[in-house]
Write a protein that holds these residues in place. Structure first.
Motif, PDB file in Angstrom:
ATOM      1  N   PRO A 170      48.266 -35.787 -24.947  1.00 43.30           N
ATOM      2  CA  PRO A 170      49.114 -36.663 -25.796  1.00 43.30           C
ATOM      3  C   PRO A 170      49.067 -38.183 -25.097  1.00 43.30           C
ATOM      4  N   GLY A 171      48.832 -39.216 -25.783  1.00 40.27           N
ATOM      5  CA  GLY A 171      49.028 -40.486 -25.161  1.00 40.27           C
ATOM      6  C   GLY A 171      47.852 -41.209 -24.522  1.00 40.27           C
ATOM      7  N   THR A 172      46.697 -40.356 -24.273  1.00 33.41           N
ATOM      8  CA  THR A 172      45.703 -40.668 -23.966  1.00 33.41           C
ATOM      9  C   THR A 172      44.719 -41.537 -24.767  1.00 33.41           C
ATOM     10  N   THR A 173      43.616 -42.452 -24.273  1.00 28.94           N
ATOM     11  CA  THR A 173      42.781 -43.211 -25.187  1.00 28.94           C
ATOM     12  C   THR A 173      41.333 -42.597 -25.321  1.00 28.94           C
ATOM     13  N   GLY A 174      40.612 -43.019 -26.150  1.00 32.38           N
ATOM     14  CA  GLY A 174      39.305 -42.661 -26.339  1.00 32.38           C
ATOM     15  C   GLY A 174      38.998 -41.624 -27.238  1.00 32.38           C
ATOM     16  N   THR A 175      37.988 -41.480 -27.627  1.00 27.68           N
ATOM     17  CA  THR A 175      37.359 -40.353 -28.645  1.00 27.68           C
ATOM     18  C   THR A 175      37.919 -39.010 -28.239  1.00 27.68           C
ATOM     19  N   GLY A 176      38.201 -38.407 -29.181  1.00 25.83           N
ATOM     20  CA  GLY A 176      38.678 -36.829 -29.064  1.00 25.83           C
ATOM     21  C   GLY A 176      37.880 -35.947 -28.157  1.00 25.83           C
ATOM     22  N   LYS A 177      36.516 -36.058 -27.974  1.00 26.44           N
ATOM     23  CA  LYS A 177      35.700 -35.467 -27.148  1.00 26.44           C
ATOM     24  C   LYS A 177      35.949 -35.996 -25.542  1.00 26.44           C
ATOM     25  N   GLU A 178      36.047 -37.188 -25.488  1.00 24.75           N
ATOM     26  CA  GLU A 178      36.328 -37.629 -24.315  1.00 24.75           C
ATOM     27  C   GLU A 178      37.686 -37.550 -23.769  1.00 24.75           C
ATOM     28  N   ARG A 179      38.742 -37.492 -24.464  1.00 24.78           N
ATOM     29  CA  ARG A 179      40.099 -37.017 -23.932  1.00 24.78           C
ATOM     30  C   ARG A 179      40.237 -35.616 -23.566  1.00 24.78           C
ATOM     31  N   LEU A 180      39.556 -34.875 -24.419  1.00 24.41           N
ATOM     32  CA  LEU A 180      39.596 -33.187 -24.149  1.00 24.41           C
ATOM     33  C   LEU A 180      38.738 -33.139 -22.908  1.00 24.41           C
ATOM     34  N   ALA A 181      37.879 -33.712 -22.739  1.00 26.22           N
ATOM     35  CA  ALA A 181      37.099 -33.295 -21.330  1.00 26.22           C
ATOM     36  C   ALA A 181      37.602 -33.908 -20.228  1.00 26.22           C
ATOM     37  N   ALA A 182      38.384 -35.124 -20.342  1.00 28.14           N
ATOM     38  CA  ALA A 182      39.273 -35.574 -19.187  1.00 28.14           C
ATOM     39  C   ALA A 182      40.223 -34.556 -18.918  1.00 28.14           C
ATOM     40  N   ALA A 183      40.806 -33.823 -19.898  1.00 23.19           N
ATOM     41  CA  ALA A 183      41.995 -32.983 -19.648  1.00 23.19           C
ATOM     42  C   ALA A 183      41.510 -31.814 -19.188  1.00 23.19           C
ATOM     43  N   LEU A 184      40.198 -31.401 -19.287  1.00 24.44           N
ATOM     44  CA  LEU A 184      39.764 -30.096 -18.575  1.00 24.44           C
ATOM     45  C   LEU A 184      39.211 -30.311 -17.220  1.00 24.44           C
ATOM     46  N   THR A 185      39.128 -31.491 -16.652  1.00 21.57           N
ATOM     47  CA  THR A 185      38.717 -31.698 -15.473  1.00 21.57           C
ATOM     48  C   THR A 185      39.793 -31.000 -14.477  1.00 21.57           C
ATOM     49  N   ASP A 186      41.066 -31.016 -14.938  1.00 21.89           N
ATOM     50  CA  ASP A 186      42.114 -30.477 -14.216  1.00 21.89           C
ATOM     51  C   ASP A 186      42.852 -29.547 -15.068  1.00 21.89           C
ATOM     52  N   PRO A 187      42.513 -28.385 -15.165  1.00 22.56           N
ATOM     53  CA  PRO A 187      43.108 -27.558 -16.489  1.00 22.56           C
ATOM     54  C   PRO A 187      44.363 -26.722 -15.966  1.00 22.56           C
ATOM     55  N   ALA A 188      44.816 -26.802 -14.644  1.00 20.89           N
ATOM     56  CA  ALA A 188      45.942 -26.203 -14.198  1.00 20.89           C
ATOM     57  C   ALA A 188      47.211 -26.022 -14.986  1.00 20.89           C
ATOM     58  N   GLY A 189      47.591 -27.309 -15.657  1.00 18.22           N
ATOM     59  CA  GLY A 189      48.633 -27.145 -16.677  1.00 18.22           C
ATOM     60  C   GLY A 189      48.464 -26.174 -17.797  1.00 18.22           C
ATOM     61  N   LEU A 190      47.388 -26.614 -18.464  1.00 23.95           N
ATOM     62  CA  LEU A 190      46.691 -25.721 -19.620  1.00 23.95           C
ATOM     63  C   LEU A 190      46.636 -24.012 -19.540  1.00 23.95           C
ATOM     64  N   ILE A 191      45.988 -23.734 -18.282  1.00 23.24           N
ATOM     65  CA  ILE A 191      46.048 -22.188 -17.963  1.00 23.24           C
ATOM     66  C   ILE A 191      47.257 -21.762 -17.681  1.00 23.24           C
ATOM     67  N   GLY A 192      48.402 -22.558 -17.107  1.00 20.07           N
ATOM     68  CA  GLY A 192      49.375 -22.080 -16.702  1.00 20.07           C
ATOM     69  C   GLY A 192      50.458 -21.669 -17.813  1.00 20.07           C
ATOM     70  N   SER A 193      50.089 -22.492 -19.128  1.00 24.59           N
ATOM     71  CA  SER A 193      50.804 -22.259 -20.239  1.00 24.59           C
ATOM     72  C   SER A 193      50.343 -21.160 -21.267  1.00 24.59           C
ATOM     73  N   VAL A 194      49.178 -20.452 -20.833  1.00 23.45           N
ATOM     74  CA  VAL A 194      48.817 -19.200 -21.639  1.00 23.45           C
ATOM     75  C   VAL A 194      49.492 -17.997 -21.356  1.00 23.45           C
ATOM     76  N   SER A 195      49.490 -16.867 -22.139  1.00 18.79           N
ATOM     77  CA  SER A 195      50.004 -15.566 -21.907  1.00 18.79           C
ATOM     78  C   SER A 195      49.240 -14.974 -21.009  1.00 18.79           C
ATOM     79  N   PRO A 196      49.788 -13.914 -20.374  1.00 18.74           N
ATOM     80  CA  PRO A 196      49.034 -12.918 -19.284  1.00 18.74           C
ATOM     81  C   PRO A 196      47.666 -12.582 -20.144  1.00 18.74           C
ATOM     82  N   GLU A 197      47.952 -12.281 -21.170  1.00 18.14           N
ATOM     83  CA  GLU A 197      46.622 -11.292 -22.053  1.00 18.14           C
ATOM     84  C   GLU A 197      45.544 -12.437 -22.232  1.00 18.14           C
ATOM     85  N   ALA A 198      45.816 -13.701 -22.419  1.00 16.79           N
ATOM     86  CA  ALA A 198      44.948 -14.763 -22.334  1.00 16.79           C
ATOM     87  C   ALA A 198      44.253 -15.022 -21.031  1.00 16.79           C
ATOM     88  N   ARG A 199      45.099 -15.063 -20.119  1.00 18.75           N
ATOM     89  CA  ARG A 199      44.594 -15.508 -18.923  1.00 18.75           C
ATOM     90  C   ARG A 199      43.683 -14.237 -18.300  1.00 18.75           C
TER      91      ARG A 199
END
Length: 795
Positions: A174-203
């Motif tokens: 949230p709060g980033t600029t650009g197209t949806g694909k560009e913002r999503l790709a930028a967020a996945l360059t450092d996915p530590a926070g996203l991975i840490g927020s999922v359940s153990p089964e998803a991990r």
């Protein structure tokens, strides 16, 4: 630096190394170096050369493929060192320290990395200096999921709707600029926070995909889901972009996420050197003697097969190949397992010693090439057979299996061809050559081949490797599982016959006659004596010594072939180290005495005998009623049966007749040895077998063509104003003078529509009403019709 310019800057020696390692690049020779660079970047050429790389060198290519280029050698070394140093390949997070796990101190990767980069530059898969390494064009497209990594986030989400990507980006960044694909790709360059927020089964699901393959199947993969509405582990990953839907039921792990899960490593469990070979140690002299014995037996088996098929050739199936019954008969006659009989037959066929012939239905017959092969020394004959086995594309081990249509694969059938067979044999023997004096285990050989050629793995390749190991032992290339000295020379193109000859047993020219009507050959017999013994006696057993048994039937077979009784006894006495037993002498004399007393001719047929009492015995025999005999004279009986049927019937009744001609001469009933036309032996090209002179000539042609290509002029503008015009005679004279002086001229020329155009030419010759010249306005050589030239002016 452009790839074409890098190719152009290679030395002649480096270009020769390139075309020698990749001969497909000069088949045919390109017109110039630009064409060579284009061909080197084609998908088929790249796939072929990638198949030849070992595991470590391929890992270097994959590391370059998954990282942004240019990449420096120092950065590449760090990535390779991380893969070499990790001692727990199953611990995907040991490197970044989020879980426990030791890290072993790995060896310095510098020597192996330098050698790999030199090799890749030689193959034109990598170019550029050490501080700016580039992959050759097209390499990334050929690599499917390099190192088990999926596509980058930009490529993974290319099939998603922009609205869906915008919603996902709003959730994860949230709060980033650009197209949806560009913002999503930028967020996945450092996915530590996203991975840490999922359940153990998803991990756990992410960990399963981390080291590849990066794809999985889930129902309704393209469902639209937000983070707050996710209910299952898969929905948690889809909502955060940690998984990307690539189809209705398929998902993939973005490359950035996988690299994070791997702790920054591209590979795990990487070895810079091939795995060590494990096996039993063998004495080299014992190995050579054992292999020589096998080589001798294999040569004799091929000879015996061809001799038997000379007299009783099996038929060719309508679908091609050899019948199952004929293969089983050959198995019994050669006294070998069925797979060995199939190997003998296939090698003899591939060597051009047997071929299909004999009329419409077809029979498998020896060729004229067999007669030439038979008179050579045993060592030379073995080299012919072993080299044929090494290079042929037929796979005898598949005989008896079934194809994809559940049809049996017969010997000599065209379906036994496998193009990869010669390469697998060469690679397998190369592994054995790397461990002299060692008989490697099957699993160790397979593991080494998997490291040497990781892209060529599969069930068929493993099966071909196992076939190679057992067939090499049977042919005599290996002994006790280790490569023999003559086998090594065979693979290296050395004097294998010279190394094998001293190890072969000396043929003997005598047998030991026994009182029980048997003869023992104390060793391999000479070819002539072996054929004579096979005709006169039946082989009872084989082994270190061959046992032959004489019988009334075998003696009669020799008499039918034209030998006399006294001649047989004389031959036995001459070739026996013991006196001829009285029982054997009596047997030969008795059969010879009775042989030919009854003579059969054509009446349809007749029986003639000087002993009327014997003819009385025949006519009184109830078994002769079917022959419809008629007594013509005290010594002659006529029959309506054919001569061949009459001879067979009398023999079945216990008599020993011979056939005679119309002139009263005895007909030799031995079947004539038959031959068919020889076929060229099927040989496969050895990999990378380019002649050095061919490589040098190709490089010279490429340099010359490239020089001409670079010196090509750009089109020049024609002078302004009206086109030149003048009398035809003056025009021809001016052109002749320009050819003589070698100068350029300006002409007016009428095209096919009658429009006048200006041309600047360098005239070369004039003949047959045409002028051949280099047209600078078109930058090409053309022929001009003289009657269309309106005039000539100087420049």
């Amino acid at each position: 630096m452009e790839f074409t310019e890098w190719i152009r800057g290679r030395t002649d020696e480096q270009l020769r190394a390139l075309v020698s390692a990749r001969p497909e690049l000069i088949t045919p020779v390109p017109a110039h170096l630009e064409g060579l660079a284009s061909r080197a970047a084609s998908p088929s050429a790249i796939a072929r050369v990638l198949d030849r790389l070992d595991r470590f060198t391929l890992a270097v290519v994959e590391t370059l493929a998954v990282r942004e280029e240019p990449l420096s050698k120092d950065a590449l070394r760090a990535l390779i060192a991380a893969a070499l140093a990790a001692d727990d390949p199953d611990d995907a997070q040991a490197v970044n320290g989020r879980r426990g796990g030791k890290r072993a101190r790995g060896a310095d990767p510098e020597p192996a990395l330098t050698a790999a980069l030199d090799r890749l530059r030689e193959l034109a898969l990598v170019y550029g200096p050490d501080d700016a390494l580039h992959l050759g064009p097209g390499v990334r497209k050929v690599l499917d999921d390099p190192a088990g990594l999926g596509p980058s986030a930009t490529d993974a989400f290319r099939h998603h709707a922009p609205e869906q990507l915008t919603e996902m980006a709003d959730d994860v960044a949230p709060g980033t600029t650009g197209t949806g694909k560009e913002r999503l790709a930028a967020a996945l360059t450092d996915p530590a926070g996203l991975i840490g927020s999922v359940s153990p089964e998803a991990r756990a699901a992410l960990d399963q995909l981390a080291w590849g393959p990066p794809t999985g199947r889930v129902p309704n993969a393209r469902r639209e889901v937000r983070i707050e509405s996710a209910r299952s582990p898969i929905e948690e990953l889809l909502a955060r972009g940690l998984l990307a839907a690539t189809g209705e039921e398929s998902v993939t792990l973005p490359r950035e996420v996988a690299l994070y899960l791997r702790g920054g490593r591209v590979h795990r469990g990487l070895l810079a050197v091939p795995p060590p070979l494990q096996g039993a140690a063998r004495d080299q002299k014992l190995t050579d003697r054992t292999a020589a014995g096998q080589a001798f037996s294999f040569v004799r088996s091929v000879e015996e097969l061809c001799e038997r098929w000379s007299v009783e050739p099996p038929g060719v199936l309508r679908t091609g190949g050899l019948g199952v019954r004929d293969l089983k008969r050959a198995t019994i006659e050669l006294d070998v397992p069925e797979w060995v009989a199939a190997l003998v037959i296939e090698v003899a066929h591939a060597a051009g010693l047997i071929a299909a012939g004999g009329g419409v239905d077809g029979e498998w017959l020896p060729t004229a090439g067999y007669d030439l092969w038979r008179v050579r020394s045993t060592a030379d004959r073995w080299v012919t057979l072993a080299a044929t086995w090494l290079h042929m594309d037929r796979v005898p081990g598949l005989v008896g299996d079934r194809d994809e249509r559940d049809r049996p694969l017969n010997a000599l059938h065209t379906d036994l061809r496998r193009s990869s067979a010669p390469g697998v044999r060469a690679a397998t023997l190369g592994v054995l050559a790397a461990a002299p004096g060692l008989a490697p285990d099957r699993d160790a050989v397979l593991e080494r081949l998997a490291w040497e050629q990781p892209r060529r793995r599969g069930p068929l390749r493993q099966q071909l490797t196992e076939f190679t190991l057992r067939e090499a032992e049977q042919v005599g290339v290996t002994g006790l599982g280790a490569l023999s000295a003559h086998g090594r020379l065979l693979t290296e193109g050395g004097d294998a016959a010279g190394a094998l000859a001293p190890l072969l047993p000396e043929p003997v020219d005598h047998v030991l006659l026994q009182a029980d009507l048997t003869a023992v050959a104390p060793g391999p017999l000479t070819s002539e004596l072996n054929r004579w013994m096979t005709l006169t006696a039946d082989v009872e057993s084989k082994g270190g010594a061959t046992v032959y048994r004489f019988s009334e039937q075998s003696i009669r077979r020799a008499l039918d072939a034209g030998h006399g009784g006294e001649e047989l006894v004389s031959m036995l006495a001459r070739h026996s180290a013991t006196p001829v037993p009285q029982a054997l002498s009596y047997l030969v004399t008795d059969v010879a005495r009775r042989h030919g007393r009854i003579r059969v001719g054509t009446a349809s047929a007749y029986i003639r005998c000087d002993d009327p009492a014997l003819l009385d015995q025949i006519t009184a025999d109830r078994r002769s009623a079917a022959l419809r005999l008629r007594r013509l004279a005290p010594t002659v009986i006529a029959s309506r049966s054919s001569r061949a049927a009459l001879v067979d019937s009398l023999r079945a009744m216990g008599y020993a007749p011979v056939a005679e001609s119309l002139d009263g001469d005895v007909i030799i009933s031995q079947l004539e040895s038959r031959r068919t036309e020889a076929l060229a032996p099927a040989r496969a090209m050895a990999p990378n077998g380019l002649d050095p002179e061919v490589a040098a000539a190709a490089v010279r042609a490429l340099r010359a063509g490239d020089a001409a290509h670079l010196s090509r002029r750009e089109p020049a503008d024609a002078p302004g104003g009206g086109v030149p015009r003048g009398p035809a005679t003056a025009t021809i004279s001016a052109l002749q003078e320009a050819i003589k002086q070698g100068v350029r001229v300006w002409i007016g020329y009428l095209d096919s529509q009658g429009n006048a155009t200006s041309r600047i030419l360098e005239p070369a010759r004039m003949e047959g009403g045409y002028l051949t010249a280099y047209d600078e306005t078109r930058a090409a050589v053309h022929r001009f019709a003289l009657h269309r030239i309106t005039g000539v002016a100087g420049l």
